[in-house]
Design a protein around this motif. Sequence first.
Motif, mmCIF file in Angstrom:
data_model
loop_
_atom_site.group_PDB
_atom_site.id
_atom_site.type_symbol
_atom_site.label_atom_id
_atom_site.label_comp_id
_atom_site.label_asym_id
_atom_site.label_seq_id
_atom_site.Cartn_x
_atom_site.Cartn_y
_atom_site.Cartn_z
ATOM 1 N N ARG A 26 -28.197 -27.334 1.350
ATOM 2 C CA ARG A 26 -28.366 -26.266 0.549
ATOM 3 C C ARG A 26 -27.823 -24.733 1.350
ATOM 4 N N GLU A 27 -28.150 -24.891 2.620
ATOM 5 C CA GLU A 27 -27.813 -23.555 3.491
ATOM 6 C C GLU A 27 -26.218 -23.806 3.562
ATOM 7 N N MET A 28 -25.696 -24.719 3.928
ATOM 8 C CA MET A 28 -24.247 -25.136 4.132
ATOM 9 C C MET A 28 -23.749 -24.579 2.768
ATOM 10 N N ARG A 29 -24.254 -24.881 1.601
ATOM 11 C CA ARG A 29 -23.678 -24.466 0.491
ATOM 12 C C ARG A 29 -23.504 -22.921 0.313
ATOM 13 N N GLU A 30 -24.659 -22.339 0.794
ATOM 14 C CA GLU A 30 -24.623 -20.935 0.843
ATOM 15 C C GLU A 30 -23.629 -20.161 1.522
ATOM 16 N N TRP A 31 -23.155 -21.202 2.600
ATOM 17 C CA TRP A 31 -21.848 -20.636 3.622
ATOM 18 C C TRP A 31 -20.729 -20.796 3.040
ATOM 19 N N LEU A 32 -20.337 -21.900 2.328
ATOM 20 C CA LEU A 32 -19.370 -22.050 1.475
ATOM 21 C C LEU A 32 -18.887 -20.989 0.353
ATOM 22 N N ASP A 33 -20.117 -20.503 -0.236
ATOM 23 C CA ASP A 33 -19.895 -19.492 -0.918
ATOM 24 C C ASP A 33 -19.734 -18.194 -0.558
ATOM 25 N N ALA A 34 -20.195 -18.005 0.967
ATOM 26 C CA ALA A 34 -20.153 -16.677 1.429
ATOM 27 C C ALA A 34 -18.777 -16.238 2.181
ATOM 28 N N TYR A 35 -17.927 -17.575 2.160
ATOM 29 C CA TYR A 35 -16.567 -17.417 2.730
ATOM 30 C C TYR A 35 -15.736 -17.927 1.803
ATOM 31 N N PRO A 36 -15.443 -17.500 0.641
ATOM 32 C CA PRO A 36 -14.537 -18.232 -0.359
ATOM 33 C C PRO A 36 -13.088 -18.309 0.180
ATOM 34 N N GLY A 37 -12.761 -17.351 0.930
ATOM 35 C CA GLY A 37 -11.303 -17.522 1.300
ATOM 36 C C GLY A 37 -10.926 -18.442 2.302
ATOM 37 N N LEU A 38 -11.989 -18.922 2.701
ATOM 38 C CA LEU A 38 -12.190 -20.304 3.695
ATOM 39 C C LEU A 38 -12.224 -21.709 3.235
ATOM 40 N N PHE A 39 -13.021 -21.725 2.251
ATOM 41 C CA PHE A 39 -13.558 -22.860 1.646
ATOM 42 C C PHE A 39 -13.398 -23.158 0.060
ATOM 43 N N SER A 40 -12.328 -22.525 -0.403
ATOM 44 C CA SER A 40 -12.350 -22.864 -1.696
ATOM 45 C C SER A 40 -11.387 -24.087 -2.236
ATOM 46 N N ALA A 41 -10.797 -24.819 -0.980
ATOM 47 C CA ALA A 41 -10.033 -25.884 -1.610
ATOM 48 C C ALA A 41 -10.898 -26.884 -1.845
#
Length: 290
Positions: A26-41
């Motif tokens: 759940r915490e990692m999911r928050e990080w994906l959302d916090a840095y969309p320019g990095l993890f949108s693929a």
Amino acid sequence: MTAPARDWPDATESGLICAVAGRSQREMREWLDAYPGLFSAKPFDDALTSTLSLAMAFSGPWFTAGQLSMANKATLWAFGLDWQVDYVAASAPEVDDIARRCLAAADGADPAPGDDLARFLADVRRDLSAAPAFPVLGPVWREELRALLEAMRRERGWRDAGTVPSLEEYLGNAGNLGFTFVFTSHLIHTGAPSGDLASVREAAGAVERVIRLLNDLGTYRRDVEWGDLNALLLGAPREEVDRRLAELAARARELIRPLRDDDPLIAGYLERQMDFCAGFYRLADYWGAL
């Protein structure tokens, strides 16, 4: 149906470990959302965060989710870096620019607006710098980051030039996996070793080479599809790769063994990381589909 006779993992302990992994995911999911320019693929899917969090939780079942948070954060950042270097960057100068931005962030510079890769790394550094172990291990962390970036640049250069390195050259560049960078981040967060730091680093490097080959054996089909380098694509027969893997694993265990006296949790974590990967890569891969 009758289950085969064998020693199954304890279900209660497995449940506790999976609970820690669930909190971490759940915490990692928050990080994906916090840095969309990095993890949108597309490859940054829910299975990636799930399996990464399970890898950390099962490798250190004595750690809480909070204690594992930095290992998870640094791992996720390294996956983002790998994606940027191998698939987003279109040229060697772009890869060089990625390295420059990351090293600047590691040295405390403010990332440019919109640079989620450097921003995430700057946030990692900020968290690490507050840890009591940072004065001792901070320079090691910076050194491991530099080595990771250099190894990624070298492998990208091989690929762009159509160069096929030897198996030994390839293993010498195992730092591109990012394991020792993540491990150093984890050490800073959880506490510096009680024993000899150089011995801990040597053992971690040996584990990294083992995981490099385990990864290649498990991701061969994806690497062919994505155009990545793989130990099985370097001209060495599978038997030689298997032999080197066995030798490297034996050497890693040899280096881990003396650590058990002063740093039993570090020794256990290193060995369990290696053994978890040996099982995981038999059936799965962390990345999602393109």
